[in-house]
Design a protein around this motif. Structure first.
Motif, PDB file in Angstrom:
ATOM      1  N   GLU A  64       0.775  -0.968   0.052  1.00  0.00           N
ATOM      2  CA  GLU A  64      -0.033   0.060   0.054  1.00  0.00           C
ATOM      3  C   GLU A  64       0.501   1.251   0.430  1.00  0.00           C
ATOM      4  O   GLU A  64       0.120   1.988  -0.392  1.00  0.00           O
ATOM      5  CB  GLU A  64      -1.428  -0.273   0.889  1.00  0.00           C
ATOM      6  CG  GLU A  64      -2.172  -0.726   1.144  1.00  0.00           C
ATOM      7  CD  GLU A  64      -2.936  -0.990   2.608  1.00  0.00           C
ATOM      8  OE1 GLU A  64      -2.453  -0.338   3.178  1.00  0.00           O
ATOM      9  OE2 GLU A  64      -3.925  -1.213   2.175  1.00  0.00           O
ATOM     10  N   HIS A 102      -2.817  -0.034  -6.952  1.00  0.00           N
ATOM     11  CA  HIS A 102      -4.229   0.950  -6.160  1.00  0.00           C
ATOM     12  C   HIS A 102      -4.657   0.019  -5.156  1.00  0.00           C
ATOM     13  O   HIS A 102      -4.777  -1.018  -5.317  1.00  0.00           O
ATOM     14  CB  HIS A 102      -5.112   1.216  -7.279  1.00  0.00           C
ATOM     15  CG  HIS A 102      -4.629   2.579  -7.937  1.00  0.00           C
ATOM     16  ND1 HIS A 102      -4.022   3.371  -8.065  1.00  0.00           N
ATOM     17  CD2 HIS A 102      -4.365   2.423  -9.389  1.00  0.00           C
ATOM     18  CE1 HIS A 102      -3.337   3.863  -8.892  1.00  0.00           C
ATOM     19  NE2 HIS A 102      -3.525   3.403  -9.744  1.00  0.00           N
ATOM     20  N   ARG A 123      -7.576  -0.103  -5.094  1.00  0.00           N
ATOM     21  CA  ARG A 123      -8.731  -0.812  -5.364  1.00  0.00           C
ATOM     22  C   ARG A 123      -9.018  -2.221  -5.956  1.00  0.00           C
ATOM     23  O   ARG A 123      -9.220  -3.042  -5.721  1.00  0.00           O
ATOM     24  CB  ARG A 123      -9.980  -0.274  -6.011  1.00  0.00           C
ATOM     25  CG  ARG A 123     -11.458  -0.890  -6.548  1.00  0.00           C
ATOM     26  CD  ARG A 123     -12.275   0.954  -7.334  1.00  0.00           C
ATOM     27  NE  ARG A 123     -11.582   0.284  -8.309  1.00  0.00           N
ATOM     28  CZ  ARG A 123     -11.075   1.114  -9.489  1.00  0.00           C
ATOM     29  NH1 ARG A 123     -11.614   2.572  -9.152  1.00  0.00           N
ATOM     30  NH2 ARG A 123     -11.080   1.080 -10.700  1.00  0.00           N
ATOM     31  N   GLY A 124      -7.831  -1.881  -6.599  1.00  0.00           N
ATOM     32  CA  GLY A 124      -7.254  -3.652  -7.500  1.00  0.00           C
ATOM     33  C   GLY A 124      -6.931  -4.599  -6.413  1.00  0.00           C
ATOM     34  O   GLY A 124      -7.080  -6.247  -6.411  1.00  0.00           O
ATOM     35  N   ASP A 150      -8.033  -4.836  -3.416  1.00  0.00           N
ATOM     36  CA  ASP A 150      -8.609  -5.341  -2.653  1.00  0.00           C
ATOM     37  C   ASP A 150      -9.363  -5.902  -3.443  1.00  0.00           C
ATOM     38  O   ASP A 150     -10.085  -7.947  -2.628  1.00  0.00           O
ATOM     39  CB  ASP A 150      -9.593  -4.462  -1.904  1.00  0.00           C
ATOM     40  CG  ASP A 150      -9.044  -3.134  -1.423  1.00  0.00           C
ATOM     41  OD1 ASP A 150      -8.106  -3.484  -0.366  1.00  0.00           O
ATOM     42  OD2 ASP A 150      -9.807  -2.280  -1.127  1.00  0.00           O
ATOM     43  N   ARG A 151      -9.538  -6.281  -4.985  1.00  0.00           N
ATOM     44  CA  ARG A 151      -9.999  -7.364  -5.390  1.00  0.00           C
ATOM     45  C   ARG A 151      -9.382  -8.257  -5.620  1.00  0.00           C
ATOM     46  O   ARG A 151      -9.916  -9.232  -5.615  1.00  0.00           O
ATOM     47  CB  ARG A 151     -10.468  -6.402  -7.235  1.00  0.00           C
ATOM     48  CG  ARG A 151     -11.920  -5.543  -7.029  1.00  0.00           C
ATOM     49  CD  ARG A 151     -12.137  -5.217  -8.384  1.00  0.00           C
ATOM     50  NE  ARG A 151     -11.122  -5.774  -9.538  1.00  0.00           N
ATOM     51  CZ  ARG A 151     -10.744  -5.333 -10.608  1.00  0.00           C
ATOM     52  NH1 ARG A 151     -11.118  -3.929 -10.573  1.00  0.00           N
ATOM     53  NH2 ARG A 151      -9.771  -5.812 -11.448  1.00  0.00           N
TER      54      ARG A 151
END
Length: 194
Positions: A81, A90, A92-93, A95-96
């Protein structure tokens, strides 16, 4: 700037394919959808064998994925991070990819290597979860093999028009998504039966 870097890599022939795939798998935005079709073009033009071009793509992808895995395994999510934004990672990526990995385990690494948007990130949650490195390599190899062979072959088949491969990447994504849905359905039925 990215196009200059990509062009410089492509000028190196098969070694450029190897370097490009290492960079792509290490989150440097050098798209495999350009590098691998160019590998196929090298075969078409007689500057590489098909096996050599595919091996360069696979070995580069495995090296790059291993670097990402090892960074995540020994640095953890906080390191990713903190410094990931410098290479296009990022939250978001990440987390996915982590959600995908938690739900599907080893299969996430296999199918994740086939899905644009997840394929470059899947090494990170595997490393953070401390998936055994040998298993990670096996599933990464198995997932990268069809992607590498297909895009190299399409570049070969298109010959001088190898840059038009973008239209074929959507078809491959659709086939992968269908296979993934079938696999998830099979897993769900197996869990209910067991």
């Amino acid at each position: 700037m990215l196009s200059h870097v990509t062009n410089a890599i492509l000028a190196l022939g098969v070694y450029g394919v190897l370097i490009g795939m290492i960079l792509e798998s290490c989150y440097i935005p050098v798209p495999s959808e350009i590098i691998l079709p160019y590998a196929g073009y090298l075969v078409y033009s007689g500057r590489a064998s098909f096996v050599g071009a595919v091996l360069a793509g696979l070995v580069g992808g495995l090296i790059g994925a291993s670097i990402g895995y090892l960074i995540a395994r020994y640095g953890g999510r906080p390191l990713v991070e903190r410094y990931g934004r410098y290479v296009g990672i990022h939250a978001r990526g990440l987390d996915r990819a982590e959600s995908w990995f938690r739900r599907h385990g080893d299969g996430a690494v296999f199918f994740g290597r086939l899905l644009p948007g997840i394929r470059t990130y899947i090494s990170l949650p595997a490393g953070v979860a401390e998936m055994p490195w040998g298993r990670f390599l096996v599933f990464t190899f198995l997932g990268a093999l069809p992607w590498t062979v297909l895009f190299t072959y399409v570049g070969y088949a298109l010959g001088q028009h190898w840059t038009q491969v973008g239209s074929y990447s959507h078809a491959f994504f659709a086939v992968t998504l269908i296979a993934l849905i079938i696999w998830l359905g099979w897993l769900r039925r197996r869990r209910k039966a067991g």
